[in-house]
Structure formats: structure tokens, C-alpha cells
Design a protein around this motif. Structure first.
Motif, PDB file in Angstrom:
ATOM      1  N   LYS A  69       0.845  -1.192   0.000  1.00  0.00           N
ATOM      2  CA  LYS A  69       0.000   0.000   0.000  1.00  0.00           C
ATOM      3  C   LYS A  69       0.886   1.250   0.000  1.00  0.00           C
ATOM      4  O   LYS A  69       1.913   1.289   0.659  1.00  0.00           O
ATOM      5  CB  LYS A  69      -0.897  -0.024   1.235  1.00  0.00           C
ATOM      6  CG  LYS A  69      -1.859   1.124   1.327  1.00  0.00           C
ATOM      7  CD  LYS A  69      -2.780   0.910   2.496  1.00  0.00           C
ATOM      8  CE  LYS A  69      -3.588   2.130   2.833  1.00  0.00           C
ATOM      9  NZ  LYS A  69      -4.168   2.837   1.754  1.00  0.00           N
ATOM     10  N   ASP A  70       0.463   2.272  -0.715  1.00  0.00           N
ATOM     11  CA  ASP A  70       1.135   3.573  -0.778  1.00  0.00           C
ATOM     12  C   ASP A  70       2.567   3.519  -1.291  1.00  0.00           C
ATOM     13  O   ASP A  70       3.374   4.368  -0.958  1.00  0.00           O
ATOM     14  CB  ASP A  70       1.128   4.261   0.597  1.00  0.00           C
ATOM     15  CG  ASP A  70      -0.265   4.658   1.045  1.00  0.00           C
ATOM     16  OD1 ASP A  70      -1.155   4.787   0.184  1.00  0.00           O
ATOM     17  OD2 ASP A  70      -0.456   4.848   2.259  1.00  0.00           O
ATOM     18  N   THR A  71       2.910   2.521  -2.105  1.00  0.00           N
ATOM     19  CA  THR A  71       4.276   2.450  -2.608  1.00  0.00           C
ATOM     20  C   THR A  71       4.354   2.565  -4.121  1.00  0.00           C
ATOM     21  O   THR A  71       5.436   2.549  -4.665  1.00  0.00           O
ATOM     22  CB  THR A  71       4.956   1.129  -2.201  1.00  0.00           C
ATOM     23  OG1 THR A  71       4.196   0.047  -2.726  1.00  0.00           O
ATOM     24  CG2 THR A  71       5.071   1.028  -0.705  1.00  0.00           C
ATOM     25  N   THR A  72       3.214   2.681  -4.781  1.00  0.00           N
ATOM     26  CA  THR A  72       3.212   2.775  -6.229  1.00  0.00           C
ATOM     27  C   THR A  72       2.160   3.767  -6.674  1.00  0.00           C
ATOM     28  O   THR A  72       1.336   4.203  -5.893  1.00  0.00           O
ATOM     29  CB  THR A  72       2.983   1.393  -6.877  1.00  0.00           C
ATOM     30  OG1 THR A  72       3.253   1.478  -8.272  1.00  0.00           O
ATOM     31  CG2 THR A  72       1.581   0.891  -6.657  1.00  0.00           C
ATOM     32  N   TYR A  73       2.208   4.127  -7.896  1.00  0.00           N
ATOM     33  CA  TYR A  73       1.270   5.080  -8.460  1.00  0.00           C
ATOM     34  C   TYR A  73       0.504   4.423  -9.578  1.00  0.00           C
ATOM     35  O   TYR A  73       1.068   3.708 -10.390  1.00  0.00           O
ATOM     36  CB  TYR A  73       2.027   6.291  -9.003  1.00  0.00           C
ATOM     37  CG  TYR A  73       2.623   7.144  -7.906  1.00  0.00           C
ATOM     38  CD1 TYR A  73       2.006   8.314  -7.525  1.00  0.00           C
ATOM     39  CD2 TYR A  73       3.765   6.752  -7.241  1.00  0.00           C
ATOM     40  CE1 TYR A  73       2.524   9.090  -6.507  1.00  0.00           C
ATOM     41  CE2 TYR A  73       4.301   7.519  -6.226  1.00  0.00           C
ATOM     42  CZ  TYR A  73       3.667   8.690  -5.865  1.00  0.00           C
ATOM     43  OH  TYR A  73       4.170   9.441  -4.860  1.00  0.00           O
ATOM     44  N   LYS A  74      -0.796   4.704  -9.630  1.00  0.00           N
ATOM     45  CA  LYS A  74      -1.604   4.172 -10.715  1.00  0.00           C
ATOM     46  C   LYS A  74      -1.102   4.732 -12.040  1.00  0.00           C
ATOM     47  O   LYS A  74      -0.997   4.025 -13.023  1.00  0.00           O
ATOM     48  CB  LYS A  74      -3.069   4.540 -10.516  1.00  0.00           C
ATOM     49  CG  LYS A  74      -3.929   4.035 -11.644  1.00  0.00           C
ATOM     50  CD  LYS A  74      -5.360   4.368 -11.453  1.00  0.00           C
ATOM     51  CE  LYS A  74      -6.135   3.823 -12.637  1.00  0.00           C
ATOM     52  NZ  LYS A  74      -7.491   4.232 -12.661  1.00  0.00           N
ATOM     53  N   ILE A  75      -0.802   6.019 -12.060  1.00  0.00           N
ATOM     54  CA  ILE A  75      -0.280   6.667 -13.254  1.00  0.00           C
ATOM     55  C   ILE A  75       1.217   6.851 -13.022  1.00  0.00           C
ATOM     56  O   ILE A  75       1.608   7.722 -12.243  1.00  0.00           O
ATOM     57  CB  ILE A  75      -0.981   8.009 -13.496  1.00  0.00           C
ATOM     58  CG1 ILE A  75      -2.496   7.792 -13.601  1.00  0.00           C
ATOM     59  CG2 ILE A  75      -0.436   8.686 -14.754  1.00  0.00           C
ATOM     60  CD1 ILE A  75      -3.313   9.059 -13.531  1.00  0.00           C
ATOM     61  N   PRO A  76       2.063   6.015 -13.610  1.00  0.00           N
ATOM     62  CA  PRO A  76       3.488   6.058 -13.304  1.00  0.00           C
ATOM     63  C   PRO A  76       4.104   7.454 -13.413  1.00  0.00           C
ATOM     64  O   PRO A  76       4.965   7.814 -12.625  1.00  0.00           O
ATOM     65  CB  PRO A  76       4.103   5.093 -14.321  1.00  0.00           C
ATOM     66  CG  PRO A  76       3.002   4.116 -14.606  1.00  0.00           C
ATOM     67  CD  PRO A  76       1.739   4.946 -14.555  1.00  0.00           C
ATOM     68  N   ALA A  77       3.665   8.264 -14.360  1.00  0.00           N
ATOM     69  CA  ALA A  77       4.244   9.598 -14.512  1.00  0.00           C
ATOM     70  C   ALA A  77       3.920  10.514 -13.336  1.00  0.00           C
ATOM     71  O   ALA A  77       4.532  11.551 -13.173  1.00  0.00           O
ATOM     72  CB  ALA A  77       3.773  10.237 -15.810  1.00  0.00           C
ATOM     73  N   ASN A  78       2.952  10.157 -12.480  1.00  0.00           N
ATOM     74  CA  ASN A  78       2.640  10.953 -11.296  1.00  0.00           C
ATOM     75  C   ASN A  78       3.630  10.710 -10.163  1.00  0.00           C
ATOM     76  O   ASN A  78       3.670  11.458  -9.198  1.00  0.00           O
ATOM     77  CB  ASN A  78       1.230  10.664 -10.787  1.00  0.00           C
ATOM     78  CG  ASN A  78       0.178  11.355 -11.611  1.00  0.00           C
ATOM     79  OD1 ASN A  78       0.472  12.120 -12.514  1.00  0.00           O
ATOM     80  ND2 ASN A  78      -1.070  11.096 -11.290  1.00  0.00           N
ATOM     81  N   ASP A  79       4.423   9.650 -10.251  1.00  0.00           N
ATOM     82  CA  ASP A  79       5.431   9.361  -9.228  1.00  0.00           C
ATOM     83  C   ASP A  79       6.533  10.405  -9.334  1.00  0.00           C
ATOM     84  O   ASP A  79       7.117  10.588 -10.402  1.00  0.00           O
ATOM     85  CB  ASP A  79       5.992   7.959  -9.473  1.00  0.00           C
ATOM     86  CG  ASP A  79       7.001   7.512  -8.442  1.00  0.00           C
ATOM     87  OD1 ASP A  79       7.547   8.374  -7.713  1.00  0.00           O
ATOM     88  OD2 ASP A  79       7.252   6.311  -8.367  1.00  0.00           O
TER      89      ASP A  79
END
Length: 169
Positions: free
Chosen positions: A89-99
Motif C-alpha cells: 500500500k502507498d508504494t506505487t502510483y496508478k499513473i506512473p508519470a505521477n510518481d
């Protein structure tokens, strides 16, 4: 407690109901840092898009009338780049470019989402309206505008954590 990890929200709710779990005791949370948790009504409305990624209590744990059940949900459709639950949880982004650590290999500002940015030759950038956004979600650059599903105008600006996030304008 039934095992509902991997189930759609609709299927999970049916399993919880069959197990005698009071659905009012179920708390929903998101697993992606750039997607807000839905309300029960929103999840039910888009029940096939929301998936249970993590649950508390665990499968086979005893659930009583006072037990709080937590479902951590991810949302995706056939059009999304990411269509699976993260490992934590809370370690990845649904939209990778938002990371904020995302590197697409290009030498430009990461804008995330479907924003259009342009440089005016002075070293500053200007952003246009990006369409539908999620309040509180991470976004870049500051000053971009969007609107929520409910039609609330939003602007991207520094949040309490110092990162640019969507907030009402």
C-alpha cells in the motif's frame, strides 16, 4: 473473514454480506498515492472497476459485530496502464508519470496525467486545463487547472507535504 483480495468491489461486498459482516463497518481506502479512496456509493457505482488489493482482518480471522473491516482498493479499466494491485500500500502510483521519482527518459518536466504543458521561451512553463482530476492527488506543475467528476474547479498547488496536489480553486 472471507478472502476478498483480488475480487471486484461488488463481489467482495456480496461475500462480506454472505458472511454476515455489517457493511456499515467496512472502511474503504485507496492503494495508489495518486487516486483517492471512493465512498461506498462511488465504489458500488463503479464496482467492476474497483478491486480489493488488501484486506484487514485477514482471511479466516474471526469477525465480530464490533470488528472494523478495512478494504484497500485499486481502480482500473481496460484502458489503464496499470491493471494490478501494488505489492504494498502507498508504494506505487496508478499513473506512473505521477510518481515524483518517475523518469521517462526524456529531459523535460514530468507533468503526469493528460496535461499539456508548453514552454514560452523564458524558462517558465504554462499549463492548460487537464480535464477530470482527483482532489488531493499528486500532480505537477503548479497552476494547472482541472475539474472533479462533480464539477468542482481545481488548481494544482503546494500541499501540506510540499508537493503539488489538486485542491479547490
Amino acid at each position: 473473514m472471507p478472502d476478498v483480495v483480488g475480487d471486484t468491489y461488488d463481489t467482495a461486498v456480496e461475500a462480506l454480506d454472505r458472511a454476515g459482516i455489517d457493511l456499515d463497518s467496512v472502511t474503504l481506502d485507496d492503494v495508489y498515492l495518486d487516486i483517492d479512496a471512493p465512498t461506498a456509493e462511488e465504489a458500488a457505482e463503479e464496482g467492476d472497476e474497483w478491486r480489493v488489493c488488501f484486506q484487514r482482518p485477514a482471511e479466516h480471522d474471526e469477525v465480530t459485530s464490533t470488528t472494523k473491516v478495512h478494504l484497500d482498493l485499486g481502480q482500473w479499466t481496460d484502458d489503464d496502464l496499470v491493471q494490478e494491485c501494488p505489492s504494498k500500500k502507498d508504494t506505487t502510483y496508478k499513473i506512473p508519470a505521477n510518481d515524483p521519482d518517475y523518469d521517462d527518459g526524456m529531459d523535460s518536466d514530468t507533468t503526469g496525467g493528460d496535461s499539456s504543458s508548453s514552454h514560452d521561451g523564458t524558462g517558465s512553463s504554462s499549463s492548460s486545463n487537464v480535464g477530470t482530476v482527483h482532489p488531493g492527488s499528486f500532480y505537477s506543475p503548479a497552476g494547472a487547472t482541472g475539474v472533479t467528476k462533480a464539477g468542482t474547479p481545481m488548481v494544482c498547488g503546494p500541499g501540506s507535504d510540499g508537493r503539488n496536489r489538486w485542491r479547490s480553486s
